[in-house]
Design an enzyme around this catalytic site. Structure first.
Site, mmCIF file in Angstrom:
data_model
loop_
_atom_site.group_PDB
_atom_site.id
_atom_site.type_symbol
_atom_site.label_atom_id
_atom_site.label_comp_id
_atom_site.label_asym_id
_atom_site.label_seq_id
_atom_site.Cartn_x
_atom_site.Cartn_y
_atom_site.Cartn_z
ATOM 1 N N VAL A 251 -78.316 12.490 59.464
ATOM 2 C CA VAL A 251 -79.449 11.697 59.950
ATOM 3 C C VAL A 251 -79.530 10.492 59.009
ATOM 4 O O VAL A 251 -79.973 10.625 57.869
ATOM 5 C CB VAL A 251 -80.757 12.502 59.930
ATOM 6 C CG1 VAL A 251 -81.927 11.617 60.349
ATOM 7 C CG2 VAL A 251 -80.649 13.713 60.849
ATOM 8 N N PRO A 252 -79.074 9.322 59.446
ATOM 9 C CA PRO A 252 -78.854 8.188 58.522
ATOM 10 C C PRO A 252 -80.119 7.435 58.124
ATOM 11 O O PRO A 252 -80.297 6.256 58.442
ATOM 12 C CB PRO A 252 -77.894 7.303 59.325
ATOM 13 C CG PRO A 252 -78.266 7.543 60.745
ATOM 14 C CD PRO A 252 -78.647 8.995 60.817
ATOM 15 N N CYS A 253 -80.995 8.098 57.377
ATOM 16 C CA CYS A 253 -82.219 7.433 56.936
ATOM 17 C C CYS A 253 -81.928 6.339 55.912
ATOM 18 O O CYS A 253 -82.808 5.520 55.614
ATOM 19 C CB CYS A 253 -83.210 8.452 56.374
ATOM 20 S SG CYS A 253 -82.571 9.461 55.032
ATOM 21 N N HIS A 254 -80.691 6.290 55.386
ATOM 22 C CA HIS A 254 -80.339 5.212 54.455
ATOM 23 C C HIS A 254 -80.298 3.852 55.148
ATOM 24 O O HIS A 254 -80.295 2.815 54.484
ATOM 25 C CB HIS A 254 -78.980 5.500 53.807
ATOM 26 C CG HIS A 254 -77.838 5.557 54.775
ATOM 27 N ND1 HIS A 254 -77.533 6.695 55.493
ATOM 28 C CD2 HIS A 254 -76.933 4.616 55.154
ATOM 29 C CE1 HIS A 254 -76.487 6.452 56.261
ATOM 30 N NE2 HIS A 254 -76.112 5.191 56.083
ATOM 31 N N ARG A 255 -80.295 3.830 56.479
ATOM 32 C CA ARG A 255 -80.245 2.569 57.220
ATOM 33 C C ARG A 255 -81.627 1.953 57.445
ATOM 34 O O ARG A 255 -81.756 0.969 58.169
ATOM 35 C CB ARG A 255 -79.529 2.776 58.561
ATOM 36 C CG ARG A 255 -78.060 3.132 58.385
ATOM 37 C CD ARG A 255 -77.360 3.455 59.686
ATOM 38 N NE ARG A 255 -76.019 3.978 59.424
ATOM 39 C CZ ARG A 255 -75.308 4.706 60.273
ATOM 40 N NH1 ARG A 255 -75.818 4.996 61.468
ATOM 41 N NH2 ARG A 255 -74.104 5.154 59.946
#
Length: 294
Positions: A251-255
């Site tokens: 889940v790419p919350c770094h984006r």
């Protein structure tokens, strides 16, 4: 409610809000009549936007309330009724799918649950992937295995935790291979993502689902993500949902970044976030443009 003048997104948001405030799960026919759509159309559109059916959304919302109450120390019986379940038997029938264990076990730190995990080296540090019998329950980054294992133990202190070697657990290996492929650490094709076993509120699921739709190499602000899920005033809540993500890279919350363009925080380290975003931007840049930049 007449769905014609409003966009389908607005209509679905009205349906979602109706479910949020319902003590008992509304029937699909009742929701369809409220939305001015056919039941089949509503079911497909709702699942496409929120990643689950209306009934699943209502159930996830209640399980999110249940999980929070259990972690706060509420008695199981009290937590079950406060979350809106009519009886303890109803919650026990489904909780092992959404929590990976029964409510009593979750409140007891995972007592009775079995978690298998493995670690591996990545360009961002050590990676830990863990799974229950139902699906992947944690994907975390850290400086060393001891740090990662301590985090897993803190989340599930009473669970049976078993380390397995790479190549001996299909789900764990599939997650590692998928991450390596999608982030350009491997040329191998990305395998299918195994089932997930992470309990969350319905709002968190909406945010996480929206995160997976942000293309690699691009970013969104918390406000932009809030608007994308139909809650433009919920930027702070979106930030909290990102902070509660337990599935690093999947889940790419770094984006998600701050409104001023700065990276903002990341559970697994701001420097890792900067490095990861830079890597994704490079991979998303066409080779010819990269040569000109160089």
């Amino acid at each position: 409610m007449n769905a014609q003048p409003a966009s389908i997104a607005e209509t679905l948001e009205h349906v979602r809000a109706r479910i949020e405030h319902a003590d008992e799960a509304p029937t699909l026919d009742a929701l369809a009549q409220f939305a001015g759509l056919s039941p089949s159309h509503l079911q497909r559109a709702f699942r496409r936007r929120y990643g689950m059916s209306p009934a699943e959304y209502h159930r996830a919302r209640r399980f999110g309330q249940l999980k929070a109450a259990l972690r706060d120390g509420a008695a199981v019986a009290d937590a079950v009724y406060e979350a809106g379940f009519g009886s303890g038997s109803r919650v026990y029938e489904n909780s092992d799918r959404l929590l990976g264990m029964t409510p009593a076990s979750y409140r007891a730190g995972g007592a009775g649950a079995s978690i298998r995990y493995t670690t591996t080296a990545t360009p961002l540090g050590r990676l830990l992937v863990a799974a229950t019998a139902r699906g992947i329950c944690a994907v975390t980054l850290g400086a060393n295995d001891a740090e990662l294992e301590a985090r897993l133990a803190a989340e599930f202190p009473q669970a049976a935790r078993e380390r397995v070697d790479a190549g001996r657990e299909e789900w764990l290996d599939a997650v590692i291979a998928r991450i390596a492929s999608e982030l350009g650490w491997s040329d191998a094709a990305a395998p299918a993502l195994p089932p997930l076993d992470v309990a969350a509120t319905a709002f968190q699921w909406r945010v996480w689902n929206a995160l997976t739709r942000i293309p690699a190499g691009e970013t969104r602000s918390y406000g932009e993500l809030a608007a994308a899920i139909g809650a433009p005033k919920a930027a702070r809540a979106v930030g909290n949902a990102c902070g509660n993500n337990r599935l690093a890279l999947i889940v790419p919350c770094h984006r998600v970044i701050r409104e001023d363009g700065t990276p903002g925080g990341w559970r697994w380290g701001v420097e890792r976030k900067r490095t990861l975003l830079a890597q994704e931007r490079r991979r998303a840049t066409p080779p010819e443009a990269r040569r000109k930049q160089g």
